[in-house]
Design a protein around this motif. Structure first.
Motif: not given
Length: 351
Positions: A10, A82-83
């Motif tokens: 993402r 993301l993350h």
């Protein structure tokens, strides 16, 4: 020649540009770009050859999703956003399947960079660059004390969360606001002290905020490229000018800051140093250990930041690069017909 498979999880919409910069690389290396996002119609996926949706997971479950995706699609290079911390923590899982992850593997450094309060403290100790006057607070009374201290020193005051991206949560304290004018005007980042204090007093504590001096000078994003060992290969200072104008220019003191940051922290691949001038002095706003939202603009200097990071990760030789002269740039909207991705090609990977 075998295609290099590259995966973006993402990302922001501007990843569309990163993907095309990698695809149209100067070495003619063929690539196939994979991407996932919760929204299959997200603009970033328009730059991918193969795209699909990703589930709403966190921690090790999300990492396992990414590992499975990389394994099933034989991904050579994974460029996460993301993350990022969770992925870095479990980077060995990607090593085991032959996927190279473009992420900082120094977990203590990465955690510190992602928390602006911790990073400011470290930078202050190192002395490698100036930082604004600031306080980290998590209660209304601390907020009040921080505001009063900074105001007493003659500063205009602003605040933002210690862990955030871009301008999320950024507010400027302005006690001369006219609520009626604002009601009929544009949405603003300005808020009075009394209003902010009232909102913050409604809870016992809140996620940490940085209350800091408001810097009024030019803001620069220094886009940086380093090899996997953190050796600086390129640095381009970029600033916003009037309207949509962007200027890439040689600023020796900012280029020297980039060199000192690289020598001190050895951040690999693409990262971005945000500085803003106050009293004629450049002061740190933050460092983003990833490609910046305006990196594609800096690539107009002729330095293909996204591709050169990929090339370095693949073991290719990347020489230090400089841009010849200052560049004035801008952009206009370009309408396009959206391509509908066929998720069936990676169904097993996203279920």
């Amino acid at each position: 020649m075998k295609k290099v498979n590259i995966y973006f999880n993402r990302w922001f919409s501007v990843a569309f540009h990163y993907m095309n910069l990698i695809r149209n690389n100067e070495d003619g290396i063929p690539v196939q770009i994979f991407a996932t996002h919760p929204d299959i119609r997200h603009m970033s996926l328009q730059g991918a050859d193969v795209a699909g949706t990703e589930p709403a997971l966190e921690g090790i479950e999300y990492v396992q999703f990414c590992v499975d995706f990389c394994r099933r699609n034989e991904i050579d290079i994974f460029i996460p956003r993301l993350h990022m911390m969770d992925i870095a923590l479990h980077a060995a899982m990607f090593d085991a399947i032959g996927t190279k992850v473009l992420v900082c593997r120094d977990l203590d450094l990465l955690e510190m960079i992602l928390d602006k309060g911790k990073f400011y403290s470290k930078v202050k100790d190192s002395g490698i660059m100036e930082i604004p006057d600031y306080h980290v607070v998590d209660t209304a009374e601390q907020f009040k004390a921080a505001y009063e201290d900074l105001a007493a020193k003659g500063h205009e005051v602003c605040f933002k969360p210690t862990e955030t991206e871009g301008g999320l949560g950024f507010r400027i304290i302005n006690n001369s606001r006219s609520p009626i004018e604002e009601l009929f005007g544009y949405v603003t980042q300005h808020i009075s002290f009394d209003e902010a204090y009232r909102v913050l007093s409604g809870v016992d504590s809140f996620p940490a905020l940085m209350v800091m001096e408001l810097l009024e000078g030019y803001e620069y994003s220094i886009d940086c490229l380093a090899d996997e060992n953190g050796r600086l290969l390129a640095a381009v200072p970029r600033r916003k000018d009037n309207g949509r104008l962007r200027i890439m220019e040689h600023i020796p003191e900012l280029e020297n800051i980039a060199k000192r940051v690289a020598e001190t922290y050895q951040i690999p691949y693409n990262y971005n140093i945000q500085m803003k001038y106050g009293g004629g002095v450049p002061k740190l706003l933050e460092i983003n250990p990833r490609m910046s939202g305006g990196l594609h603009v800096s690539c107009l200097t002729g330095i293909n930041f996204p591709y050169l990071a990929v090339k370095s990760a693949l073991g290719g030789e990347v020489q230090p690069a400089e841009f010849a002269g200052d560049i004035l740039a801008s952009h206009i909207e370009q309408p396009m017909i959206m391509r509908i991705h066929d998720e069936s090609a990676i169904t097993d990977s996203v279920n």
